[in-house]
Design a protein around this motif. Structure first.
Motif, PDB file in Angstrom:
ATOM      1  N   HIS A  64     115.395 -71.398 -34.664  1.00  0.00           N
ATOM      2  CA  HIS A  64     116.294 -70.658 -33.765  1.00  0.00           C
ATOM      3  C   HIS A  64     116.490 -69.221 -34.259  1.00  0.00           C
ATOM      4  O   HIS A  64     117.603 -68.698 -34.318  1.00  0.00           O
ATOM      5  CB  HIS A  64     117.660 -71.362 -33.642  1.00  0.00           C
ATOM      6  CG  HIS A  64     117.566 -72.772 -33.172  1.00  0.00           C
ATOM      7  ND1 HIS A  64     117.204 -73.099 -31.875  1.00  0.00           N
ATOM      8  CD2 HIS A  64     117.750 -73.947 -33.827  1.00  0.00           C
ATOM      9  CE1 HIS A  64     117.195 -74.417 -31.748  1.00  0.00           C
ATOM     10  NE2 HIS A  64     117.514 -74.952 -32.916  1.00  0.00           N
ATOM     11  N   TYR A  65     115.378 -68.621 -34.618  1.00  0.00           N
ATOM     12  CA  TYR A  65     115.418 -67.259 -35.182  1.00  0.00           C
ATOM     13  C   TYR A  65     115.582 -66.224 -34.070  1.00  0.00           C
ATOM     14  O   TYR A  65     114.881 -66.268 -33.051  1.00  0.00           O
ATOM     15  CB  TYR A  65     114.138 -66.978 -35.950  1.00  0.00           C
ATOM     16  CG  TYR A  65     113.980 -65.549 -36.421  1.00  0.00           C
ATOM     17  CD1 TYR A  65     114.844 -65.008 -37.351  1.00  0.00           C
ATOM     18  CD2 TYR A  65     112.963 -64.743 -35.918  1.00  0.00           C
ATOM     19  CE1 TYR A  65     114.712 -63.699 -37.792  1.00  0.00           C
ATOM     20  CE2 TYR A  65     112.812 -63.430 -36.352  1.00  0.00           C
ATOM     21  CZ  TYR A  65     113.685 -62.923 -37.284  1.00  0.00           C
ATOM     22  OH  TYR A  65     113.551 -61.627 -37.707  1.00  0.00           O
ATOM     23  N   VAL A  66     116.506 -65.306 -34.263  1.00  0.00           N
ATOM     24  CA  VAL A  66     116.700 -64.190 -33.343  1.00  0.00           C
ATOM     25  C   VAL A  66     116.341 -62.917 -34.086  1.00  0.00           C
ATOM     26  O   VAL A  66     117.051 -62.518 -35.021  1.00  0.00           O
ATOM     27  CB  VAL A  66     118.157 -64.106 -32.838  1.00  0.00           C
ATOM     28  CG1 VAL A  66     118.318 -62.898 -31.913  1.00  0.00           C
ATOM     29  CG2 VAL A  66     118.549 -65.381 -32.135  1.00  0.00           C
TER      30      VAL A  66
END
Length: 339
Positions: free
Chosen positions: A45-47
């Motif tokens: 869930h990398y932004v």
């Protein structure tokens, strides 16, 4: 703890540089590697932040938009926000971020833009025309800064700019008045110093004169560019029932709201007693009764084009852009009756 680009690289079994290249949509990365990196991004869930995305490119992937953001600006210059929204939409589509910089408290015109140029914190500048002067122009051109000016500068230069042809919009209004057989027309303008208002008035007068219909000075009402100012200016003119104009043209919908109040208070009927037209749907045309005929310009589209031209300027630094864009359109309402 926030997920970092290093975490994604470790999960995917690649270098941070490769992750950054995937984020920047490099075509040299194999589809298999792209899929592996994307799977790691989804799993963690990398932004990405702007700095991480720009790691491989050594570019900020950011455009600075300079304009007056002082209190009340939304009402005094509502077009600006539609333009900014269009710019943001187009830049986001090309994976750029947009940073707003306020010019309302500058100690001298162009101060904030010159500071941004010196900081080199962005890939390019989009500058509202009111914030541009010849000193700033020299800085932009000397440092070869990718830029787009919103609005035609009031001096000659090699700056890149786009604008809407407000004089042409005025000619559209004149053509519609004549199509309705309105020859004696009252034009309600903003301040004499307002460039946009002056351009619309100039186009309107030209359009009428081209068809041999002269608008005398007594039929031009300058205001302080407020709703109340328009009401107070027009009220005494309309109280003289012996010399009512056949129609009224308002330079924008803020003025139109004030004029509409005067018409209502004097129990005049639109379009029975006179025709009524305004420029700009936003922000008030929708609440005027009856629904006015409007000459409108899609300034959101203008923002999209400004964003697109900014991208082109980044790709081709020597490109000179100086153009009018986004044609006005007539929206027929119930306040005028074409013959």
């Amino acid at each position: 703890m926030a997920i970092t680009i290093s975490d994604v690289a470790n999960e995917a079994g690649v270098s941070k540089s490769t992750v950054s290249k995937v984020l920047n949509h490099w075509t040299t990365i194999s589809p298999k590697t792209v899929a592996r990196v994307q799977a790691a991004i989804d799993k963690l869930h990398y932004v990405p932040n702007a700095r991480a995305v720009s790691f491989a490119r050594q570019a900020a992937k950011n455009i600075v938009y300079l304009t007056d953001l002082g209190q009340g600006t939304a009402y005094q210059n509502p077009h600006m926000f539609d333009i900014m929204s269009g710019v943001h939409h187009e830049l986001t589509r090309h994976h750029y971020t947009l940073t707003l910089v306020d010019t309302s408290e500058e100690s001298y015109p162009g101060e904030r833009a010159i500071q941004e140029i010196q900081r080199r914190s962005a890939d390019g500048l989009i500058i509202h025309g009111s914030a541009v002067n010849e000193v700033l122009a020299q800085h932009i051109l000397k440092d070869n800064v990718p830029h787009i000016i919103i609005g035609h500068p009031n001096f000659e230069s090699r700056l890149c700019w786009i604008d809407t042809d407000h004089a042409l919009a005025g000619e559209y209004a004149a053509a519609h008045m004549l199509a309705c057989n309105y020859y004696d027309v009252l034009f309600v303008a903003g301040r004499k110093s307002d460039i946009l208002s002056s351009q619309r008035l100039k186009g309107f007068l030209k359009g009428m004169l081209n068809q041999k219909h002269h608008i005398p000075n007594k039929r031009i009402c300058y205001t302080n560019a407020t709703r109340l100012g328009a009401y107070e200016t027009v009220l005494p003119v309309l109280q003289d029932r012996a010399s009512l104009p056949q129609a009224i043209v308002c330079e924008n919908s803020t003025l139109a709201l004030g004029v509409s109040r005067a018409i209502t208070e004097l129990s005049l009927s639109i379009p029975k007693d006179m025709g009524f037209l305004t420029f700009d749907c936003y922000p008030y045309a929708g609440i005027i009764d009856p629904a006015p005929t409007v000459i409108d310009i899609n300034v959101y589209d203008m923002g999209i084009q400004a964003g697109n031209m900014m991208i082109r300027k980044l790709e081709y630094p020597d490109l000179l852009i100086q153009s009018f864009t986004t044609l006005p359109i007539l929206i027929q309402g119930k306040s005028t009756v074409p013959c």
